[in-house]
Design an enzyme around this catalytic site. Sequence first.
Site: not given
Ligand code: GCB
Length: 606
Positions: A167, A419, A475, A513, A558
């Site tokens: 990403d 990941e 998340y 994150e 993050w």
């Molecule tokens: C993740 C990734 C990261 C992404 C992030 C996202 O798990 O490690 O590279 O940018 O999620 O914002 O979805």
Amino acid sequence: MTEYSMLYPENTSTRMAISLDGMWKFAIDWNEEGDKECWRNGIPGNDTIPVPASFQDFYTDKETREFTGDVWYEDDVVIPSAMEGSRTFLRFSAATHRAVVYINGEKAGEHEGGFLPFLVDISEKARYGEHNRIVVKVNNELTETNIPCGRTIRLENGRKMSKPYFDFYNYSGLQRSVHLLSIPRSSIADIDLTYSIDGSNADITYSVRTEGNGSIRIILEDAEGAVAAEAEGKSGVLHVADAHLWNVRDAYLYRLRILLSDGGRLLDCYEMEIGIRTVEISGTDILINGKSVYLKGFGKHEDSDIVGRGFSIGVMKRDFELMKWIGANSFRTSHYPYDEEIYREADREGFLIIDEVPAVGLFESLVNFLDAGTGKGASSFFAKETTPALLKAHLKAVDEMIARDKNHPSVIAWSLLNEPESKDEHSVPYFTEVFAEARKEDPQRRPCTFAMEVSSGPDTCRCHHLCDFIELNRYYGWYIKGGYEISDAREAFRREMDRWKEKNLNKPFIFTEYGADTVASEHKLPSVMWSQEYQEEVLDMLHGIFDSYDFVKGEQIWNFADFQTTEGLMRVNGNKKGVFTRQRQPKAAAYLLKRRWESLPSDYKG
Ligand code: GCB
């Protein structure tokens, strides 16, 4: 161990490091003819471009920005006569993702892997005291046999296109500095350092690798320039009385002078700044100099307007000022080793770095970061025909990263994958080799780990036993039960954490994150997803959970700033999970984090 010296390019009494940064000639190989047409002898056209920088964001047409294939750089370099007789190198701090280097039409070297330095020996091919034509072919195609992983497709119109399994935008080119180096024939190639602290004294055990003849003398000077310790021999111990330790957000640097001589004649001299500190994991604590530390900070990117992933010393300065302002003490170099200047600045400012190798996208899915959590996609990324080649590239990047970064006091851990697929049995032998390599290469035996996405959970991940501490990317409240379902997100998160607790791993957990996309222009009361209000609600919910588990020893949100990604339905001109905008101005959540991080003691839960 790398085949060439990874030492930072320093000018010393015996060495010259001349920066070749500036405007270079530039040509895009639209028709894949550069090799055939011998562009190595000189590239066509008269376009010029800054080095260092990503090439993508200068131009106004989309074909150029999205170009996938070979781009060519050329520079005219007068190599000083004074360099003749020594060994002469071109040093690329990085070329993304692979490069072939020519001097005066002849191939001088090549390198694959876009985020670590390499040297090209031009001693025999250089014309001393004259103009030399340096041509570099840089290729930015993504594959499954190199890291980071991705694919290159061909559109019906014949153009190639990058399909990253990750990403962040596939920025590329000569994104970091280039140097012309002159190094004596007998020289200092590398040094390993380990530290032990005993009361107010410290021992630095060292081992120097040399090329050619000579004997070693080593002098440690304190910040005022007074000699703090001295030793002789290629390996030995520097005894430092009343050592001034390097500490979290309280840095202290000594200068190490390494002298290589032959019967009183100085052959080579190399200097570097070092910090005396120890790093250790004990139970669920991360100990720096024997004291527990709670990590507060960010996952970052090297990413900014116009120069893309190109190193910008101004952006670096601003980022450190913002990290100090907000009360952070650490960051992860997600998802690749950053420019060397950033580690030097962290050494000076006392920030802790989790150094990440570019092993991202090791998951069978085109949009790894989105599909991973749903478990979509085949589950055997590590049982493909490409796996042996991928592993080889991965191990090489681990070696190069550790060789480059092992002497930075700021670097406290190695993050060996981001990941990856870790539920499948084929992951186990792959991960085992990567972890063994890192442990073999690092003289300081820093903790090793990898960042786990949500499908690598307490009951599914087969590889977390390899980690010295656990990195979780989670998340809840965004990809999992966002918006009005946030109360369910909290419950789901709690259930997961309770399962981890039951497993009683007796290791520290760091959230590497967490967060929510937030468009800086959006305010809404009551909140909706994407608004600034919602970002704060998610953080409050998550922080409450972090605070209720003793083994959680850190939080790196993050992301530090909004950053560019490939365009798509899930991204509004990039990823907007930044606490700061891409222009490095605060969103509302920045003030929330500042309040929290300034009030959490450095040894929180220690
Ligand atoms: C993740 C990734 C990261 C992404 C992030 C996202 O798990 O490690 O590279 O940018 O999620 O914002 O979805």
